[in-house]
Design an enzyme around this catalytic site. Structure first.
Site, PDB file in Angstrom:
ATOM      1  N   ASN A 159      27.501  37.139  40.328  1.00 53.97           N
ATOM      2  CA  ASN A 159      28.671  36.281  40.528  1.00 53.97           C
ATOM      3  C   ASN A 159      28.261  34.856  40.900  1.00 53.97           C
ATOM      4  O   ASN A 159      28.823  33.873  40.398  1.00 53.97           O
ATOM      5  CB  ASN A 159      29.565  36.854  41.630  1.00 53.97           C
ATOM      6  CG  ASN A 159      30.325  38.093  41.197  1.00 53.97           C
ATOM      7  OD1 ASN A 159      30.377  38.424  40.015  1.00 53.97           O
ATOM      8  ND2 ASN A 159      30.919  38.786  42.149  1.00 53.97           N
ATOM      9  N   ARG A 210      36.882  40.318  24.638  1.00 56.47           N
ATOM     10  CA  ARG A 210      35.555  40.834  24.993  1.00 56.47           C
ATOM     11  C   ARG A 210      35.490  42.286  24.540  1.00 56.47           C
ATOM     12  O   ARG A 210      36.397  43.069  24.837  1.00 56.47           O
ATOM     13  CB  ARG A 210      35.297  40.781  26.503  1.00 56.47           C
ATOM     14  CG  ARG A 210      35.345  39.382  27.117  1.00 56.47           C
ATOM     15  CD  ARG A 210      34.912  39.426  28.579  1.00 56.47           C
ATOM     16  NE  ARG A 210      35.278  38.229  29.301  1.00 56.47           N
ATOM     17  CZ  ARG A 210      34.572  37.100  29.328  1.00 56.47           C
ATOM     18  NH1 ARG A 210      33.452  37.027  28.638  1.00 56.47           N
ATOM     19  NH2 ARG A 210      34.985  36.058  30.032  1.00 56.47           N
ATOM     20  N   ARG A 225      33.865  33.157  27.545  1.00 53.22           N
ATOM     21  CA  ARG A 225      32.664  32.686  28.229  1.00 53.22           C
ATOM     22  C   ARG A 225      31.618  33.780  28.445  1.00 53.22           C
ATOM     23  O   ARG A 225      31.923  34.868  28.940  1.00 53.22           O
ATOM     24  CB  ARG A 225      33.037  32.069  29.579  1.00 53.22           C
ATOM     25  CG  ARG A 225      31.861  31.454  30.326  1.00 53.22           C
ATOM     26  CD  ARG A 225      32.327  30.717  31.543  1.00 53.22           C
ATOM     27  NE  ARG A 225      33.025  29.487  31.179  1.00 53.22           N
ATOM     28  CZ  ARG A 225      34.008  28.959  31.914  1.00 53.22           C
ATOM     29  NH1 ARG A 225      34.429  29.578  32.999  1.00 53.22           N
ATOM     30  NH2 ARG A 225      34.576  27.830  31.545  1.00 53.22           N
ATOM     31  N   HIS A 229      43.729  34.962  24.920  1.00 54.82           N
ATOM     32  CA  HIS A 229      43.368  35.955  25.937  1.00 54.82           C
ATOM     33  C   HIS A 229      44.319  37.146  25.913  1.00 54.82           C
ATOM     34  O   HIS A 229      44.148  38.111  26.650  1.00 54.82           O
ATOM     35  CB  HIS A 229      43.389  35.262  27.316  1.00 54.82           C
ATOM     36  CG  HIS A 229      42.790  36.054  28.422  1.00 54.82           C
ATOM     37  ND1 HIS A 229      43.536  36.534  29.477  1.00 54.82           N
ATOM     38  CD2 HIS A 229      41.520  36.463  28.650  1.00 54.82           C
ATOM     39  CE1 HIS A 229      42.751  37.184  30.318  1.00 54.82           C
ATOM     40  NE2 HIS A 229      41.522  37.163  29.838  1.00 54.82           N
ATOM     41  N   TYR A 235      36.887  48.917  35.133  1.00 55.32           N
ATOM     42  CA  TYR A 235      37.922  47.931  35.427  1.00 55.32           C
ATOM     43  C   TYR A 235      39.269  48.640  35.490  1.00 55.32           C
ATOM     44  O   TYR A 235      39.590  49.455  34.634  1.00 55.32           O
ATOM     45  CB  TYR A 235      38.007  46.862  34.334  1.00 55.32           C
ATOM     46  CG  TYR A 235      36.901  45.834  34.323  1.00 55.32           C
ATOM     47  CD1 TYR A 235      35.636  46.100  34.849  1.00 55.32           C
ATOM     48  CD2 TYR A 235      37.108  44.583  33.757  1.00 55.32           C
ATOM     49  CE1 TYR A 235      34.633  45.163  34.817  1.00 55.32           C
ATOM     50  CE2 TYR A 235      36.103  43.624  33.717  1.00 55.32           C
ATOM     51  CZ  TYR A 235      34.865  43.922  34.247  1.00 55.32           C
ATOM     52  OH  TYR A 235      33.865  42.986  34.218  1.00 55.32           O
ATOM     53  N   ARG A 242      42.957  39.929  43.853  1.00 53.33           N
ATOM     54  CA  ARG A 242      41.569  40.350  44.063  1.00 53.33           C
ATOM     55  C   ARG A 242      40.657  39.201  44.470  1.00 53.33           C
ATOM     56  O   ARG A 242      39.857  39.316  45.388  1.00 53.33           O
ATOM     57  CB  ARG A 242      41.011  40.985  42.783  1.00 53.33           C
ATOM     58  CG  ARG A 242      39.587  41.545  42.953  1.00 53.33           C
ATOM     59  CD  ARG A 242      38.941  41.852  41.615  1.00 53.33           C
ATOM     60  NE  ARG A 242      38.427  40.658  40.975  1.00 53.33           N
ATOM     61  CZ  ARG A 242      38.541  40.385  39.682  1.00 53.33           C
ATOM     62  NH1 ARG A 242      39.205  41.194  38.895  1.00 53.33           N
ATOM     63  NH2 ARG A 242      38.033  39.283  39.170  1.00 53.33           N
ATOM     64  N   HIS A 251      41.687  44.720  38.084  1.00 51.85           N
ATOM     65  CA  HIS A 251      41.823  43.793  36.966  1.00 51.85           C
ATOM     66  C   HIS A 251      43.243  43.697  36.424  1.00 51.85           C
ATOM     67  O   HIS A 251      43.572  42.736  35.732  1.00 51.85           O
ATOM     68  CB  HIS A 251      40.860  44.206  35.839  1.00 51.85           C
ATOM     69  CG  HIS A 251      40.660  43.181  34.778  1.00 51.85           C
ATOM     70  ND1 HIS A 251      41.198  43.299  33.517  1.00 51.85           N
ATOM     71  CD2 HIS A 251      39.990  42.010  34.792  1.00 51.85           C
ATOM     72  CE1 HIS A 251      40.851  42.252  32.793  1.00 51.85           C
ATOM     73  NE2 HIS A 251      40.121  41.450  33.540  1.00 51.85           N
TER      74      HIS A 251
END
Length: 697
Positions: free
Chosen positions: A46, A370, A400, A430, A463, A559, A587
């Site tokens: 992270n 993704r 990204r 997205h 997730y 979160r 998530h």
């Protein structure tokens, strides 16, 4: 009225607090020790991304003399100073936790050793490993007037070596620790103790073999983090795929933004590296332990380490799909709600795979943001095209750190005959949607899947997300129009069900909050529960403050980043903020609106951030069927009752764990149990989810 900087927190410092909550999980002694090491690794990973993107962006603003203050009133320089202070503290805590874990591993007969701690036999094995395996791979690089400081790639681990020869000046060399070799080298199995040695320690021990005629005086590990943000001017780009590929090559050569260096470094060697990189002291991190703790990600997965991991959690086939009906028949009959990872992601894979093979299916359309490294979804879409179906796939090339992966998938899909599109200029797509068009006896029928998370079968195991299957005709019409907007020149229609950013999602959120204000003004009950990953948008926060002032009860489950300050007198007294950090990464994005007796639930791909509401194509969609509304309502109730993994935010922006009063509630554990129980008997969900909203006083 709510523009005062004192009403907001700084985004970057809020994120660092989140990473601190992740790190705290590595200090919980009841968590399996291998999993605690994984939280150490997650914290490091992270931080890498934080420096490559967020700190790099602030550093660029500072160099460009941008004086703009953030919503909390901090200048760029003040933000960088605060980030440096908080990160240095975080790293110190991280390595203190790591030392404790390593000591506890010793009691389990697992040791991280140096060469000097090994027996003569083991040292001989290490030397042989160095000569046969490491030596052929590594290359020393001289650093002097004719050999300038070498370019070292982003996040690579390196050794700086100080060498001397009689009658000559001291010299410096560098060796890059090869990423192609295991970072943790296993010493051949002993009867009693399992031993590991770090690759860089082996190189440091025997690197004199690379400098015949010289004496090695000192070896210091160091690691450079570089600016990795991509800057692409899409307006003037003829081929977006080609431009992203070019930008990825530039990413590896970005400006340094952080130096991590071993704490034992001599002043002269440390200063040499710092001067070569031209970094300010605030960006130098002296590490008392192994650099780059991401090496512990896979430690618990090594053979023989099973006892140091969480007990396996098996995703269940949801009760709604346990009757053996054909998937399309089931969706045609009623909407199907999935809760991952507690319930399996397999139905989503089956949906695409069955559509690819079904002769009645005419077309498949899907967004991909993704996906996994060996994606069964991509294989199914490719097979569908080869089977003669019309397949349209939007692949987001600018996701990204998944850009290279997505470029490969885009090319593979095109080669299979799919129509691949890259979305709208200037916007990331997205949104998560699959549309299957099927020819049936009574005409064309559209089947849709929408979700809060990516179509990634790997991350779906860790997730938490929700997905909805529906054959509702209004959703079907919206889905067709949605893909027409993405792939062509169609203006957005008046949507039947869905709301799409950047055109309407912000207004929809304001509308929902305004309606709750109206409910309170009419003396009716009102309650908002919103779950998301990040809450950053100033205008939405101001609207929440307004609602709180009127008496709307608001529970936020966020979160990560949250710049809203709860509990401020006359501003946010009716707002609570909590964060759940546990085994699974929280998530899903969920909104519950009470509306007196007219309860509404929405799922979304979007966090409440300016980038999601202004610069991305996002979806928000309602959950219509009452049984699913009640299920989600009660799932949120369990999250609000969590007193094991939940942290509650105080008005000053700090967090504390929710007090462990009364019955122990770990929401993630509860959802695992529910998935197992409702797999057999669906009505069990009704009595297991009884506790309603608990607010932390």
């Amino acid at each position: 009225m709510f523009d005062n900087a004192e009403y907001f927190l700084n985004r970057e410092l809020s994120w660092l607090k989140f990473n601190g909550r992740v790190l705290q999980e590595s200090g919980i002694k009841t968590t399996p020790i291998g999993e605690r090491l994984k939280f150490i690794a997650i914290t490091s990973s992270n931080l890498d991304e934080f420096f490559m993107i967020r700190v790099a962006g602030l550093r660029h603003q500072l160099d460009s003399h941008i004086q703009k203050r953030d919503v909390s009133g901090l200048t760029v320089a003040e933000q960088l100073a605060a980030i440096s202070h908080d990160t240095h503290v975080l790293v110190q805590v991280q390595y203190r936790y790591l030392k404790n874990i390593i000591r506890q591993l010793q009691t389990q007969k697992i040791e991280f050793v140096t060469n000097s701690q090994l027996s003569q036999t083991d040292q001989q094995w290490c030397y042989t490993y160095f000569r046969n395996t490491i030596y052929p791979v590594i290359t020393p690089v001289a650093v002097d007037a004719s050999h300038p400081f070498p370019f070292l790639s982003n996040r690579s681990l390196n050794l700086a070596i100080r060498i001397t020869r009689k009658g000559q000046d001291e010299k410096i060399a560098a060796i890059q620790v090869p990423a192609v070799l295991p970072r943790l080298v296993t010493i051949p199995v002993h009867t009693e103790v399992r031993q590991f040695i770090f690759l860089e320690q082996l190189i440091a021990t025997y690197c004199s073999e690379l400098f015949y005629g010289y004496e090695v005086k000192e070896v210091v590990p160091f690691r450079i983090t570089r600016n990795a943000d991509l800057t692409i001017d899409e307006e003037d780009v003829k081929d977006l795929l080609e431009e992203v590929e070019k930008s990825l090559r530039q990413r590896k050569r970005g400006q340094p933004v952080r130096l991590e260096i071993g704490k034992t470094a001599s002043v002269s060697l440390k200063n040499f590296i710092v001067d070569a990189l031209n970094l300010p002291p605030a960006d130098i991190y002296e590490i008392a332990g192994p650099l780059d703790a991401t090496c512990f990600f896979n430690f618990a997965d090594l053979p023989g380490m099973e006892t140091f991991k969480f007990q396996p959690s098996t995703p269940q086939i949801p009760a709604d799909l346990s009757d053996g009906k054909d998937l399309f028949e089931k969706i045609r009959t009623e909407d199907v709600l999935l809760h991952h990872p507690y319930e399996s992601f397999e139905p989503v894979l089956d949906f695409v795979q069955q559509a690819a093979a079904d002769p009645a299916v005419l077309a498949i359309k899907q967004t991909l943001y993704r996906v996994s490294g060996n994606s069964p979804i991509v294989k199914a879409l490719s097979q569908a095209a080869e089977n003669g179906k019309q397949v349209t796939v939007l692949v987001e090339l600018k996701a990204r750190f998944d850009e290279e992966n997505n470029i490969l998938w885009a090319k593979q899909l095109e080669e299979a005959g799919c129509h691949v599109i890259y979305g709208l200029v200037g916007l990331k797509t997205h949104a998560k949607m699959i549309l299957v068009v099927r020819k049936e006896n009574n005409g064309i029928k559209r089947y849709i899947h929408m979700g809060t998370g990516n179509y990634n079968d790997s991350t779906a195991k860790s997730y938490t997300d929700m997905g909805l299957f529906t054959a509702n005709d209004q959703f079907g019409a919206d889905a067709s129009a949605f893909f027409n907007v993405l792939s062509g020149y169609s203006d957005p229609p008046v949507w039947n069900k869905i709301t799409v950013a950047p055109l309407g999602l912000r207004a929809k959120l304001v509308e929902l909050i305004d309606y709750e204000i109206e409910m309170v003004q009419q003396g009716k009950s009102s309650h908002i529960i919103a779950k998301m990953n990040s809450l950053l948008d100033k205008d939405i926060i101001k609207k929440l403050y307004e609602a709180s002032g009127y008496g709307v009860k608001i529970d936020l489950i966020v979160r990560g980043i949250c710049v809203l300050r709860p509990g401020l007198t006359d501003i946010s007294e009716n707002i609570t903020v909590r964060s759940i950090v546990g085994r699974f990464l929280e998530h899903h994005r969920i909104i519950y609106i009470q509306n007196d007796d007219d309860e509404k639930v929405f799922l979304s791909s979007a966090d409440w951030m300016p980038r999601n509401l202004n610069e991305r194509v996002e979806l928000l969609f309602p959950v219509d069927q009452d049984k699913h509304i009640q299920r989600i309502k009660r799932i949120l109730a369990i999250m609000l009752a969590d007193n094991q993994k939940a942290h509650i935010m105080k008005s000053n922006g700090t967090y504390r764990r929710v007090p462990k009063r009364g019955k122990s509630v770990n929401s993630q554990v509860e959802f695992c149990k529910l998935a197992q129980e409702t797999r057999v008997e669906p009505n069990l969900i009704e009595h297991r989810l009884q506790p309603l909203y608990r607010r932390e006083e």
